[in-house]
Design an enzyme around this catalytic site. Structure first.
Site, PDB file in Angstrom:
ATOM      1  N   SER A 170      -4.894 -33.256  63.498  1.00 14.39           N
ATOM      2  CA  SER A 170      -5.143 -32.140  64.421  1.00 14.39           C
ATOM      3  C   SER A 170      -5.339 -32.505  65.885  1.00 14.39           C
ATOM      4  O   SER A 170      -5.477 -31.609  66.719  1.00 14.39           O
ATOM      5  CB  SER A 170      -6.341 -31.329  63.951  1.00 14.39           C
ATOM      6  N   LYS A 227     -13.450 -28.098  71.764  1.00 15.70           N
ATOM      7  CA  LYS A 227     -12.964 -27.378  70.589  1.00 15.70           C
ATOM      8  C   LYS A 227     -14.155 -26.649  69.979  1.00 15.70           C
ATOM      9  O   LYS A 227     -15.268 -27.199  69.919  1.00 15.70           O
ATOM     10  CB  LYS A 227     -12.375 -28.394  69.600  1.00 15.70           C
ATOM     11  N   SER A 259      -5.029 -28.385  64.070  1.00 19.10           N
ATOM     12  CA  SER A 259      -5.894 -27.246  64.262  1.00 19.10           C
ATOM     13  C   SER A 259      -6.442 -27.149  65.686  1.00 19.10           C
ATOM     14  O   SER A 259      -7.009 -26.126  66.052  1.00 19.10           O
ATOM     15  CB  SER A 259      -7.076 -27.318  63.285  1.00 19.10           C
TER      16      SER A 259
END
Ligand code: GLN
EC number: 6.3.5.7
Length: 483
Positions: free
Chosen positions: A175, A76, A151
């Site tokens: 998330s 990420k 997210s």
């Protein structure tokens, strides 16, 4: 090749069926072909990937082994990667090349992983739909008109579309678990302090936690093993030995006490999701689990408390982005105040600015007691509810989300409607508990997740339950059409 899980890749590499270099090239080609539909990557790191793959093959040739040696993954884009753009999904950090690797990145690299790239995400990890990224929205491979969750939507979409077997992600209020639910993956948010946050760009420091996103519990165990552990660079990381997560996957569920909170099945839950959760409960009962209804009475206060605490911490964490030391700087500043105002005004998107304002307000003199302090008190009550429940049960089970993935744009004009979708996930962050989401079926062709929560440091128990469930169900093996 792209259908293989991390566990299958490890076996294939050990048996010399293919090399890490071959696998890496195949996946990079697949990303080039399919990712334009999804937008799941912010940066691709082909050169790094190929050199890491060659190095992993060389280590294997010398007799070294290991479940992550030569395994392709992605990070990420809030994990700092030395010399590589680390944008956090923001224009503010579009030009930021991290000068060092996050502990998670360094640990996984040492274990032999191959980094294919950095995945798309909501700006500064704020969101539940991956629509607030400066690099554009991510699409859900199960239906390209729907969001993948956020997210960590880029990590989730990429793994679900079989662009790679697993990826790192972070979970401040859901998330990891929510995008896992929306894309038919297994995702684990570890206990707060289990995985180092050093080099993980901070959103809300008392809630943020990194963890694995993969297609199976078995793979989450492998990836978590490489991420977890004490880090002297992170004062909130906990000096507890890391158990062997793969070794505990096959424990029997006979007599396992599963608590089902009645508050998780109230108004707001899509009844079709409720039915699928009941099916997963029956499945676990068949495996020997004993079901008990429990109550988490303060759950209703969790969303307002979280949406005070998280923005408050964010307003403080994001004050470092001032246009002076690093990151975006506006053109032709007239003076220092103009530089601050325009750099932050132009560098941050709308949702980030909203949260900075809410957070700064909640922390300001005169309002601190009324908002921040009160929210912290609610946080304690939420934790106490869990502690009481875990005196009676070993695991808590419920839906991960109240609804399946919504259409792109559907909640853009109403941020609070999006906040409400976090109702089942944020309590684990407020309490610091580990939580896992795993596939439980489909509604209108869109995946649904079931969430498991466990006492502190019982990640192994979560993975054990999920693995046994996955040995007896096949939801997690379903592949989105076109991928
Ligand atoms: N949706 C939540 C938020 O916007 C959680 C995000 C996260 O876990 N990073 O704050």
């Amino acid at each position: 090749m792209h259908q293989m899980t991390l566990a299958e890749i490890a076996r294939g590499l050990a048996d010399k069926k293919f090399s890490s270099e071959e696998l890496t090239k195949a996946l990079l080609a697949r990303i080039a072909q399919l990712d334009p539909q999804l937008n799941s990557f912010i940066s691709l790191t082909e050169e790094l990937a190929l050199s890491q793959a060659k190095a992993a093959d060389a280590r294997r040739a010398k007799g070294e082994n290991g479940p992550l040696l030569g395994a392709p993954i992605a990070h990420k884009d809030l994990f700092c990667t030395q010399g590589i753009r680390t944008s956090c999904g923001s224009k503010m950090l579009d030009n930021f090349k991290a000068p060092y690797d996050a502990t998670v990145v360094a640990k996984l690299a040492a274990a032999g992983t191959v980094t294919l790239g950095k995945t798309n995400m909501d700006e500064f990890a704020m969101g539940s739909a991956n629509e607030s990224s400066h690099y554009g929205a991510v699409k859900n491979p199960w239906n390209l008109e729907h969001v993948p969750g956020g997210s960590s939507g880029g990590s989730a979409a990429a793994v679900a579309a079989r662009l790679l077997p697993a990826a790192t992600a972070t979970d401040t209020g859901g998330s990891i678990r929510q995008p896992a639910a929306f894309t038919n993956l297994t995702g684990l948010k570890p206990t707060y302090g289990r995985v180092s946050r050093w080099g993980m760009i901070a959103y809300a420091s008392s809630l943020d936690q990194g963890g694995p996103l993969a297609r199976t519990a078995e793979d989450c165990a492998i990836l978590l093993q490489g991420m977890a552990g004490f880090d002297p660079n992170d004062s909130t990381s906990i000096d507890e030995p890391v158990p062997d997560y793969s070794a505990s996957l096959n424990g029997s569920l006979q007599g396992l006490r599963i608590g089902v909170p009645k508050e998780y099945f109230g108004a707001g839950l899509d009844p079709r999701i409720a039915d699928l959760i009941q099916n997963s409960i029956k499945e676990l009962e068949k495996l020997g689990a004993v079901i008990k209804q429990i109550s988490l009475p303060n759950m209703q206060h969790a969303i307002p408390a979280y949406y005070v605490i998280a923005p408050a911490e964010a307003s403080s964490n994001l004050s470092r982005f001032d246009g002076v030391r690093f990151g975006y700087r506006c053109e032709n500043p007239q003076n220092l105040v103009d530089l601050y105002k325009r750099s932050r005004g132009e560098g941050f998107g709308a949702e980030v600015q909203r949260r900075i304002m809410v957070g700064a307000y909640a922390l300001s003199a005169g309002y601190y007691d009324a908002y921040y302090l009160k929210a912290q008190k609610i946080r304690r009550l939420v934790k106490n509810d869990f502690m009481a429940a875990f005196n009676e049960v070993d695991i808590i089970l419920g839906p991960t989300t109240p609804n399946p993935a919504w259409k792109l744009g559907a909640k853009n004009s109403d941020p609070v409607a999006e906040y409400l979708e976090d109702v089942y996930t944020i309590t684990a962050n407020l309490a610091g508990l580990p939580g896992l989401s795993m596939p439980a079926g489909f509604v209108d062709g869109l995946p649904v997740g079931v969430q498991l929560l466990a006492p502190y440091f019982q990640e192994g128990r979560l993975l054990n339950v999920a693995h046994q469930y996955q040995l007896n169900t096949d939801w997690h093996t379903r592949t989105p059409q076109g991928f």
